[in-house]
Design an enzyme around this catalytic site. Structure first.
Site: not given
Ligand code: GH3
Ligand code: MG
Ligand code: MG
Ligand code: MG
Length: 302
Positions: A176, A220
Site C-alpha cells: 500500500d 492504492e
Molecule cells: P497510509 O499511509 O496509511 O496508507 O495513508 P494513505 O493516505 O495512503 O491512505 P488512505 O486510505 O487514507 O488514502 C488512500 C488514498 O488513495 C485516497 C485516494 O484519494 C487515493 N487513491 C485511491 N485510488 C486512487 C486512484 O485511482 N487514483 C488516485 N489518484 N488516487 C487514488
Molecule cells: Mg495508503
Molecule cells: Mg490503502
C-alpha cells in the site's frame, strides 16, 4: 520483428505428411505467420513455446493421434484456450462429433478445398482476436496496465490448487502506498494516477520469475503472489521492491517519512492445504500490512 511487435496472427499446423504441411502452409501464409510440426509431440512443444492463435490438427498420425493430442492441449494451462481445427481424412459424422466433443472449434474433411480452409481459419482467428480483447478488458486494470482484482481472484485459486497438489509454498504480499491521500491533496488526482502507474510498472518489472504475479487490489493497494518461493527469498524480493520504489525518487514533498513515494507491505509464506481458504491467508498478510503502517510505514512486516 518479434511476435509481440507483429500484428499478424500465428497458426500452428500439425500433420505427419510433409506434403500436407506444405500445401496448408502455402494456402495460409498470405494471411498469417505459419509454424509447422510433423508429429504430435513436436506440435505440443511448439504450441507451448509459440502460443499460436490457432492450431490446425491432423487426426491420423503415428504414435500420438490428433484426438489424443487435443486432450493434452486442453489439459495444459498454457495451451487450453488455443482454438483447434481438425483437418482429417476421417470424414464421417461420428468422428466429427468426437472431435468437436473433445473441444475442437471446427472440423474440416480431407481432401480439403483451399478457399474453405482459408475462410474457416479467418473466421476462427477473428473470433480468437475478439475473445482476447474481451479477456484483456475483463482482466486488466486500465489505469495501471497490470492485472485487476477479478484476475487476481482467478490466479489465487489456480496457484493455491497447484501448491496444494505439489505440497509447495506460496507467499502472499499486500502493499500500500504511504501517505497517498496527502499526495493527491497536494499534487492533484492526475499526478496521483501517474504515480500509481509508475509504481505498478516498477513492481511488475521487479518480479522476474514467470509465475510471480501482481495485481492492483484496489485504490492504492497491490497484491503479489509468489508461488514456490520460501520465506527468505520472498522477503528479500519484497524488501528489494520497497527500497527500489523509494530509489525511483518520485517526489512527495508532503510525506512525513520520506522525500519520495514509499510503500508499506505485509507478507506471509505458507504451505497450501485443501482445508484452508486462501482468502484467510491474505487477511493475515493484510494484518501484517496494518502492523507495518502502525510501526512507521515504508517497511515490510512478515
Ligand atoms: P497510509 O499511509 O496509511 O496508507 O495513508 P494513505 O493516505 O495512503 O491512505 P488512505 O486510505 O487514507 O488514502 C488512500 C488514498 O488513495 C485516497 C485516494 O484519494 C487515493 N487513491 C485511491 N485510488 C486512487 C486512484 O485511482 N487514483 C488516485 N489518484 N488516487 C487514488
Ligand atoms: Mg495508503
Ligand atoms: Mg490503502
Ligand atoms: Mg495424417
Amino acid at each position: 520483428m518479434t511476435r509481440s511487435q507483429s500484428t499478424r496472427q500465428q497458426v500452428l499446423i500439425i500433420d505427419d505428411q510433409k506434403t500436407n504441411l506444405k500445401i496448408l502452409g502455402d494456402i495460409l501464409r498470405q494471411d498469417v505467420d505459419v509454424t509447422l510440426a510433423q508429429s504430435a509431440e513436436q506440435g505440443l512443444r511448439k504450441a507451448i513455446e509459440f502460443q499460436p492463435d490457432l492450431i490446425l490438427l491432423d487426426v491420423l498420425m503415428p504414435d500420438i493421434n490428433g484426438f489424443e493430442l487435443i486432450k493434452s492441449l486442453k489439459h495444459h494451462a498454457h495451451t487450453s484456450s488455443i482454438p483447434v481445427i481438425f483437418i482429417t481424412a476421417l470424414s464421417d459424422t461420428n468422428h466429427e462429433e468426437q472431435g468437436l466433443r473433445l473441444g475442437a472449434c471446427d472440423y474440416i474433411y480431407k481432401p480439403f478445398h483451399a478457399t474453405i480452409v482459408q475462410a474457416r481459419v479467418r473466421l476462427h482467428l477473428q473470433l480468437s482476436r475478439q475473445r482476447k480483447l474481451l479477456e484483456q478488458l475483463a482482466h486488466i486494470d486500465p489505469l495501471t496496465g497490470i492485472a485487476n482484482r477479478r484476475k487476481y481472484d482467478q490466479v489465487l485459486e489456480q496457484l493455491w490448487r497447484s501448491a496444494t497438489r505439489q505440497h509447495s509454498h506460496l507467499s502472499l504480499v499486500m502493499l500500500d502506498i504511504d501517505h497517498f491521500k496527502e499526495f493527491n491533496d497536494h499534487y492533484g488526482h492526475a499526478a496521483g494516477d501517474k504515480v500509481l502507474h509508475q509504481v505498478a510498472t516498477h513492481l511488475k518489472q521487479t518480479l522476474r520469475r514467470p509465475n510471480d504475479f501482481i495485481a492492483r487490489y484496489g485504490g492504492e493497494e497491490f497484491v503479489i503472489l509468489l508461488p514456490d518461493s520460501d520465506e527468505e527469498g520472498s522477503r528479500q524480493l519484497i524488501e528489494h521492491c520497497l527500497s527500489s520504489i523509494e530509489q525511483l525518487q518520485l517526489e512527495h514533498g508532503y510525506s512525513p517519512i520520506s522525500d519520495y513515494i514509499t510503500l508499506s507491505a505485509g507478507g506471509i509464506s505458507c504451505a497450501a492445504t485443501q482445508d484452508e481458504d486462501p482468502n484467510d491467508v491474505l487477511k493475515r498478510a493484510d494484518d501484517m500490512l496494518y502492523k507495518a503502517k502502525q510501526s512507521g510505514k515504508n517497511q515490510l512486516m512478515w
